[in-house]
Design a protein around this motif. Structure first.
Motif, PDB file in Angstrom:
ATOM      1  N   PRO A  36       0.532  -1.075   0.227  1.00 57.67           N
ATOM      2  CA  PRO A  36       0.637   0.001  -0.250  1.00 57.67           C
ATOM      3  C   PRO A  36       0.765   1.348  -0.049  1.00 57.67           C
ATOM      4  O   PRO A  36       0.305   2.566  -0.738  1.00 57.67           O
ATOM      5  CB  PRO A  36      -0.482  -0.227   1.582  1.00 57.67           C
ATOM      6  CG  PRO A  36      -0.060  -1.378   1.969  1.00 57.67           C
ATOM      7  CD  PRO A  36       0.214  -2.171   1.184  1.00 57.67           C
ATOM      8  N   ASP A  37       2.363   0.898   0.468  1.00 60.02           N
ATOM      9  CA  ASP A  37       2.895   2.850   0.571  1.00 60.02           C
ATOM     10  C   ASP A  37       4.093   2.406  -0.100  1.00 60.02           C
ATOM     11  O   ASP A  37       4.433   3.311  -0.968  1.00 60.02           O
ATOM     12  CB  ASP A  37       3.420   2.103   2.105  1.00 60.02           C
ATOM     13  CG  ASP A  37       4.584   1.674   2.370  1.00 60.02           C
ATOM     14  OD1 ASP A  37       4.347   0.171   1.351  1.00 60.02           O
ATOM     15  OD2 ASP A  37       5.036   1.733   3.117  1.00 60.02           O
ATOM     16  N   ALA A  38       3.876   1.781  -1.709  1.00 61.25           N
ATOM     17  CA  ALA A  38       4.758   1.941  -3.052  1.00 61.25           C
ATOM     18  C   ALA A  38       3.805   2.352  -4.064  1.00 61.25           C
ATOM     19  O   ALA A  38       2.855   1.933  -4.042  1.00 61.25           O
ATOM     20  CB  ALA A  38       5.314   0.248  -2.779  1.00 61.25           C
TER      21      ALA A  38
ATOM     22  N   GLN B 226       4.990   5.735 -15.834  1.00 64.02           N
ATOM     23  CA  GLN B 226       5.266   6.186 -15.071  1.00 64.02           C
ATOM     24  C   GLN B 226       6.544   6.953 -15.855  1.00 64.02           C
ATOM     25  O   GLN B 226       7.399   6.500 -16.858  1.00 64.02           O
ATOM     26  CB  GLN B 226       5.506   6.106 -13.726  1.00 64.02           C
ATOM     27  CG  GLN B 226       6.195   7.406 -12.830  1.00 64.02           C
ATOM     28  CD  GLN B 226       4.783   8.663 -12.641  1.00 64.02           C
ATOM     29  OE1 GLN B 226       4.704   9.021 -13.381  1.00 64.02           O
ATOM     30  NE2 GLN B 226       4.137   8.316 -11.915  1.00 64.02           N
ATOM     31  N   ASN B 227       6.820   8.453 -16.072  1.00 64.16           N
ATOM     32  CA  ASN B 227       7.527   9.822 -16.746  1.00 64.16           C
ATOM     33  C   ASN B 227       9.445   8.971 -15.874  1.00 64.16           C
ATOM     34  O   ASN B 227       8.839   9.076 -15.324  1.00 64.16           O
ATOM     35  CB  ASN B 227       7.037  10.653 -15.892  1.00 64.16           C
ATOM     36  CG  ASN B 227       6.072  11.911 -16.494  1.00 64.16           C
ATOM     37  OD1 ASN B 227       5.907  11.029 -18.068  1.00 64.16           O
ATOM     38  ND2 ASN B 227       6.237  13.277 -16.859  1.00 64.16           N
TER      39      ASN B 227
ATOM     40  N   ASP C 238      11.646  10.241 -17.240  1.00 65.19           N
ATOM     41  CA  ASP C 238      12.562  10.885 -16.413  1.00 65.19           C
ATOM     42  C   ASP C 238      12.548  11.527 -15.245  1.00 65.19           C
ATOM     43  O   ASP C 238      13.064  11.987 -14.006  1.00 65.19           O
ATOM     44  CB  ASP C 238      12.331  13.549 -16.720  1.00 65.19           C
ATOM     45  CG  ASP C 238      12.994  13.071 -18.208  1.00 65.19           C
ATOM     46  OD1 ASP C 238      13.379  12.194 -18.902  1.00 65.19           O
ATOM     47  OD2 ASP C 238      12.668  13.838 -19.258  1.00 65.19           O
ATOM     48  N   TYR C 239      11.082  11.786 -14.468  1.00 67.07           N
ATOM     49  CA  TYR C 239      11.115  11.191 -13.181  1.00 67.07           C
ATOM     50  C   TYR C 239      11.419  10.047 -12.356  1.00 67.07           C
ATOM     51  O   TYR C 239      11.757  10.523 -11.589  1.00 67.07           O
ATOM     52  CB  TYR C 239       9.098  11.569 -13.097  1.00 67.07           C
ATOM     53  CG  TYR C 239       8.955  11.461 -11.620  1.00 67.07           C
ATOM     54  CD1 TYR C 239       8.725  12.056 -10.993  1.00 67.07           C
ATOM     55  CD2 TYR C 239       8.346   9.934 -10.983  1.00 67.07           C
ATOM     56  CE1 TYR C 239       8.117  12.149  -9.268  1.00 67.07           C
ATOM     57  CE2 TYR C 239       7.874   9.729  -9.471  1.00 67.07           C
ATOM     58  CZ  TYR C 239       7.792  11.104  -8.594  1.00 67.07           C
ATOM     59  OH  TYR C 239       8.071  10.806  -7.811  1.00 67.07           O
TER      60      TYR C 239
ATOM     61  N   ALA D 292      19.195  12.649  -1.614  1.00 67.21           N
ATOM     62  CA  ALA D 292      17.749  13.525  -1.408  1.00 67.21           C
ATOM     63  C   ALA D 292      16.582  13.086  -0.700  1.00 67.21           C
ATOM     64  O   ALA D 292      15.388  14.479  -0.563  1.00 67.21           O
ATOM     65  CB  ALA D 292      18.006  14.989  -3.016  1.00 67.21           C
ATOM     66  N   ARG D 293      16.371  12.358  -1.413  1.00 72.66           N
ATOM     67  CA  ARG D 293      15.211  11.785  -1.271  1.00 72.66           C
ATOM     68  C   ARG D 293      15.574  10.540  -0.131  1.00 72.66           C
ATOM     69  O   ARG D 293      15.838   9.818  -0.318  1.00 72.66           O
ATOM     70  CB  ARG D 293      14.141  11.214  -2.134  1.00 72.66           C
ATOM     71  CG  ARG D 293      12.728  10.810  -2.234  1.00 72.66           C
ATOM     72  CD  ARG D 293      11.221  10.567  -3.081  1.00 72.66           C
ATOM     73  NE  ARG D 293      10.637  10.393  -3.044  1.00 72.66           N
ATOM     74  CZ  ARG D 293       9.882   9.905  -3.894  1.00 72.66           C
ATOM     75  NH1 ARG D 293       9.797   9.919  -5.056  1.00 72.66           N
ATOM     76  NH2 ARG D 293       8.598   9.270  -3.759  1.00 72.66           N
TER      77      ARG D 293
ATOM     78  N   ASP E 281       9.059  16.185 -15.339  1.00 76.19           N
ATOM     79  CA  ASP E 281       9.853  16.143 -13.894  1.00 76.19           C
ATOM     80  C   ASP E 281       8.705  15.752 -13.015  1.00 76.19           C
ATOM     81  O   ASP E 281       8.974  15.370 -12.110  1.00 76.19           O
ATOM     82  CB  ASP E 281      10.846  16.858 -13.741  1.00 76.19           C
ATOM     83  CG  ASP E 281      10.437  18.129 -13.600  1.00 76.19           C
ATOM     84  OD1 ASP E 281       9.168  18.400 -14.369  1.00 76.19           O
ATOM     85  OD2 ASP E 281      11.017  19.037 -13.577  1.00 76.19           O
ATOM     86  N   ALA E 282       7.461  15.849 -12.822  1.00 76.43           N
ATOM     87  CA  ALA E 282       6.141  15.261 -12.323  1.00 76.43           C
ATOM     88  C   ALA E 282       5.777  14.073 -12.593  1.00 76.43           C
ATOM     89  O   ALA E 282       5.745  13.414 -13.817  1.00 76.43           O
ATOM     90  CB  ALA E 282       5.350  16.652 -12.772  1.00 76.43           C
ATOM     91  N   PRO E 283       5.712  13.571 -12.174  1.00 73.34           N
ATOM     92  CA  PRO E 283       5.241  12.345 -12.006  1.00 73.34           C
ATOM     93  C   PRO E 283       3.901  12.437 -12.745  1.00 73.34           C
ATOM     94  O   PRO E 283       2.414  13.035 -11.795  1.00 73.34           O
ATOM     95  CB  PRO E 283       5.237  11.245 -10.394  1.00 73.34           C
ATOM     96  CG  PRO E 283       5.048  12.689  -9.572  1.00 73.34           C
ATOM     97  CD  PRO E 283       5.669  13.603 -10.580  1.00 73.34           C
TER      98      PRO E 283
ATOM     99  N   ASP F 295      -2.697   5.367  -0.363  1.00 73.92           N
ATOM    100  CA  ASP F 295      -2.193   5.978   1.025  1.00 73.92           C
ATOM    101  C   ASP F 295      -0.852   6.236   0.556  1.00 73.92           C
ATOM    102  O   ASP F 295       0.069   7.078   0.947  1.00 73.92           O
ATOM    103  CB  ASP F 295      -1.502   3.829   1.312  1.00 73.92           C
ATOM    104  CG  ASP F 295      -2.647   4.183   1.954  1.00 73.92           C
ATOM    105  OD1 ASP F 295      -3.748   4.354   2.016  1.00 73.92           O
ATOM    106  OD2 ASP F 295      -2.398   2.766   2.230  1.00 73.92           O
ATOM    107  N   TYR F 296       0.138   5.743  -0.683  1.00 73.39           N
ATOM    108  CA  TYR F 296       1.229   6.458  -1.247  1.00 73.39           C
ATOM    109  C   TYR F 296       0.845   8.030  -1.315  1.00 73.39           C
ATOM    110  O   TYR F 296       1.841   8.850  -1.095  1.00 73.39           O
ATOM    111  CB  TYR F 296       2.298   6.040  -2.679  1.00 73.39           C
ATOM    112  CG  TYR F 296       3.174   6.247  -3.255  1.00 73.39           C
ATOM    113  CD1 TYR F 296       4.635   6.709  -2.733  1.00 73.39           C
ATOM    114  CD2 TYR F 296       2.974   7.382  -4.285  1.00 73.39           C
ATOM    115  CE1 TYR F 296       5.148   7.138  -2.866  1.00 73.39           C
ATOM    116  CE2 TYR F 296       3.509   8.366  -4.330  1.00 73.39           C
ATOM    117  CZ  TYR F 296       5.073   7.973  -4.454  1.00 73.39           C
ATOM    118  OH  TYR F 296       6.517   8.397  -4.665  1.00 73.39           O
TER     119      TYR F 296
ATOM    120  N   ARG G 238      10.143  15.192   2.498  1.00 72.64           N
ATOM    121  CA  ARG G 238      10.532  14.868   0.919  1.00 72.64           C
ATOM    122  C   ARG G 238      10.252  16.930   0.484  1.00 72.64           C
ATOM    123  O   ARG G 238       9.938  17.579   0.502  1.00 72.64           O
ATOM    124  CB  ARG G 238       9.400  14.267  -0.170  1.00 72.64           C
ATOM    125  CG  ARG G 238      10.027  14.034  -0.999  1.00 72.64           C
ATOM    126  CD  ARG G 238       8.720  13.255  -2.032  1.00 72.64           C
ATOM    127  NE  ARG G 238       9.151  13.118  -2.966  1.00 72.64           N
ATOM    128  CZ  ARG G 238       8.175  12.227  -4.213  1.00 72.64           C
ATOM    129  NH1 ARG G 238       7.506  11.368  -3.377  1.00 72.64           N
ATOM    130  NH2 ARG G 238       8.245  12.105  -5.373  1.00 72.64           N
TER     131      ARG G 238
END
Lengths: 80, 80
Positions: free
Chosen positions: A26-28, A34-35, A37-38, A50-51, B27-29, B37-38, B51
């Motif tokens: 659930p938390d992934a 998904q983009n 580059d992102y 950084a994250r 660069d935005a998802p 939840d995520y 973050r």
């Protein structure tokens, strides 16, 4: 980037993100489609600190720039 | 959570993430169909500073817990 090589690397990501890019926890986040580059930025941000995420920081440590590019290309290539 | 209220709040997110949850910036998802939840965790992490992203840190500041729950429910509800 090499999608097939990314798929091989993604075996270690599947417990949380799925080999299909659909989250198994659930938390992934889902990663399918998904983009690209992102995804590269996210992996690099975990690598530099950084994250922050305990699990991600550990698993990205051994990844090269090529591994990161291939993983991003692989997950981007999947249909969400 | 209130999906319709989330859609109203999401007007301010659309330049980057789209009102359809499909990213408008490299660069935005994408957020459509993302784990609820995520999404809640991501917004809270930007709010607390766990973050870091200059733009996101600014835009989440005025969001209440309810706003965050509604936004997460809205983006989760969209088809990717």
């Amino acid at each position: 980037a090499d999608v097939a090589a990314g798929r091989t690397k993604a075996v270690q990501c599947q417990a949380c993100h799925g080999l299909d890019g659909i989250s198994k926890q659930p938390d992934a986040p889902n990663l399918a489609g998904q983009n690209e580059d992102y995804l590269v930025k996210a992996l690099n941000d975990f690598k530099t600190g950084a994250r922050k995420n305990e699990l991600m920081s550990t698993v990205v440590k051994p990844l090269s720039d090529t591994d990161i590019a291939n993983l991003a290309a692989y997950y981007h290539s999947l249909r969400p």
